[in-house]
Design an enzyme around this catalytic site. Structure first.
Site, PDB file in Angstrom:
ATOM      1  N   HIS A  90      35.744  38.128  42.918  1.00  0.00           N
ATOM      2  CA  HIS A  90      37.119  38.504  42.614  1.00  0.00           C
ATOM      3  C   HIS A  90      37.277  38.762  41.122  1.00  0.00           C
ATOM      4  O   HIS A  90      36.798  37.989  40.293  1.00  0.00           O
ATOM      5  CB  HIS A  90      38.087  37.389  43.041  1.00  0.00           C
ATOM      6  CG  HIS A  90      39.517  37.662  42.672  1.00  0.00           C
ATOM      7  ND1 HIS A  90      40.182  36.955  41.701  1.00  0.00           N
ATOM      8  CD2 HIS A  90      40.404  38.579  43.152  1.00  0.00           C
ATOM      9  CE1 HIS A  90      41.422  37.413  41.596  1.00  0.00           C
ATOM     10  NE2 HIS A  90      41.572  38.393  42.470  1.00  0.00           N
ATOM     11  N   SER A  91      37.927  39.859  40.781  1.00  0.00           N
ATOM     12  CA  SER A  91      38.303  40.166  39.409  1.00  0.00           C
ATOM     13  C   SER A  91      37.088  40.147  38.474  1.00  0.00           C
ATOM     14  O   SER A  91      36.138  40.895  38.681  1.00  0.00           O
ATOM     15  CB  SER A  91      39.397  39.195  38.950  1.00  0.00           C
ATOM     16  OG  SER A  91      40.076  39.681  37.818  1.00  0.00           O
ATOM     17  N   PHE A  92      37.065  39.275  37.466  1.00  0.00           N
ATOM     18  CA  PHE A  92      35.949  39.209  36.515  1.00  0.00           C
ATOM     19  C   PHE A  92      34.616  38.968  37.221  1.00  0.00           C
ATOM     20  O   PHE A  92      33.552  39.387  36.743  1.00  0.00           O
ATOM     21  CB  PHE A  92      36.221  38.095  35.503  1.00  0.00           C
ATOM     22  CG  PHE A  92      35.206  37.985  34.405  1.00  0.00           C
ATOM     23  CD1 PHE A  92      35.263  38.807  33.293  1.00  0.00           C
ATOM     24  CD2 PHE A  92      34.180  37.058  34.489  1.00  0.00           C
ATOM     25  CE1 PHE A  92      34.332  38.705  32.273  1.00  0.00           C
ATOM     26  CE2 PHE A  92      33.234  36.949  33.477  1.00  0.00           C
ATOM     27  CZ  PHE A  92      33.314  37.776  32.362  1.00  0.00           C
TER      28      PHE A  92
END
Length: 258
Positions: A90-92
């Site tokens: 998720h994300s980073f």
């Protein structure tokens, strides 16, 4: 704690192994509303916390780089002897799972980039930002109140959360993010995804602009699958039922995805 729940249904012959990797400032805790239902449905789910974050925030160090995070997840796969894994970033953590796929693809079945960042080999997060923004972030990191420079956590509303219960749940758990993880880059030996089936799950209510370029890149790749989720960037908190359904659909070996 309020959450929109519905029964998660799945074929009894389709048990999956998920490793769910959180993004910046978070910890394994952010997957609790997703991991529970998936386990109840018979799946194996790991939600490791990266070094220096969450319950491992006491390990925050200026030597915690992006490679440290990759090593964290590689070691989970090796020490737990996991194989045929659906690896979700998720994300980073999109950067993290790219590094894991480069290092140990033989233990993975599929990659799911969950509203996640994708960067070319040798490019750090700071390399993608204007110099004044980097200077501002570094100044903020030096004033985060931690023993070593770290990026202060954002306000939960910036992640798209609107429910007071969700905001409280996240705000009380976010921790500063190791600065060196933003300053360092992965050196990939293989193309993104390393030949594994890759899906990009784009959250569009609202769009999280920080990952828009990564989403567009994934959508342009002929050998990637790109799909949407009608939720915000922090969908695992705000809409865990939708996330469960998406992960089961996208992670299933019977799916007709690339």
């Amino acid at each position: 704690m309020t959450q929109r729940k519905k029964a998660v249904t799945i074929s009894p012959n389709s048990k999956l192994t998920f490793v769910l990797v959180h993004g910046a400032w978070h910890g394994g805790w952010c997957w609790s509303r997703v991991a529970g239902p998936l386990r109840d449905a018979g799946h194996t789910v790991y939600t490791p916390t990266l070094t220096g974050l969450g319950e491992r925030s006491h390990l925050l160090s200026d030597s915690t780089t992006l490679q440290t995070f990759v090593d964290d997840i590689v070691n989970v796969l090796v020490w737990e002897d996991l194989r045929n894994v659906v690896l979700v970033g998720h994300s980073f953590a999109g950067l993290v799972i790219s590094g894991v796929a480069d290092a140990i693809p033989e233990r993975l079945a599929r990659l799911i980039y969950f509203d996640a960042f994708i960067l070319d080999s040798g490019i750090s997060t700071f390399d993608t930002l204007p110099a004044p923004v980097v200077e501002k972030l570094e100044a903020a990191a030096s004033q985060a109140g931690t023993a070593t420079p770290a990026l202060p956590a954002p306000k939960p509303k910036s992640l798209g959360l609107t429910s007071p219960e969700d905001i409280e749940f996240v705000a009380s758990r976010l921790t500063p993010h190791p600065l060196a993880a933003y300053k360092t880059a992965l050196q990939l030996r293989q193309p993104q995804g390393n030949g594994l089936p890759c899906t990009y799950l784009h959250c569009n209510q609202p769009v999280f602009q920080a990952v828009a370029a990564s989403s567009d890149w994934a959508k342009s790749q002929a050998d990637w699958h790109w799909t949407t989720l009608a939720s915000c960037h922090a969908a695992m908190v705000s809409d865990p039922d939708l996330v469960c359904e998406a992960l089961l659909r996208l992670g299933s070996p019977e799916s007709e995805l690339p």
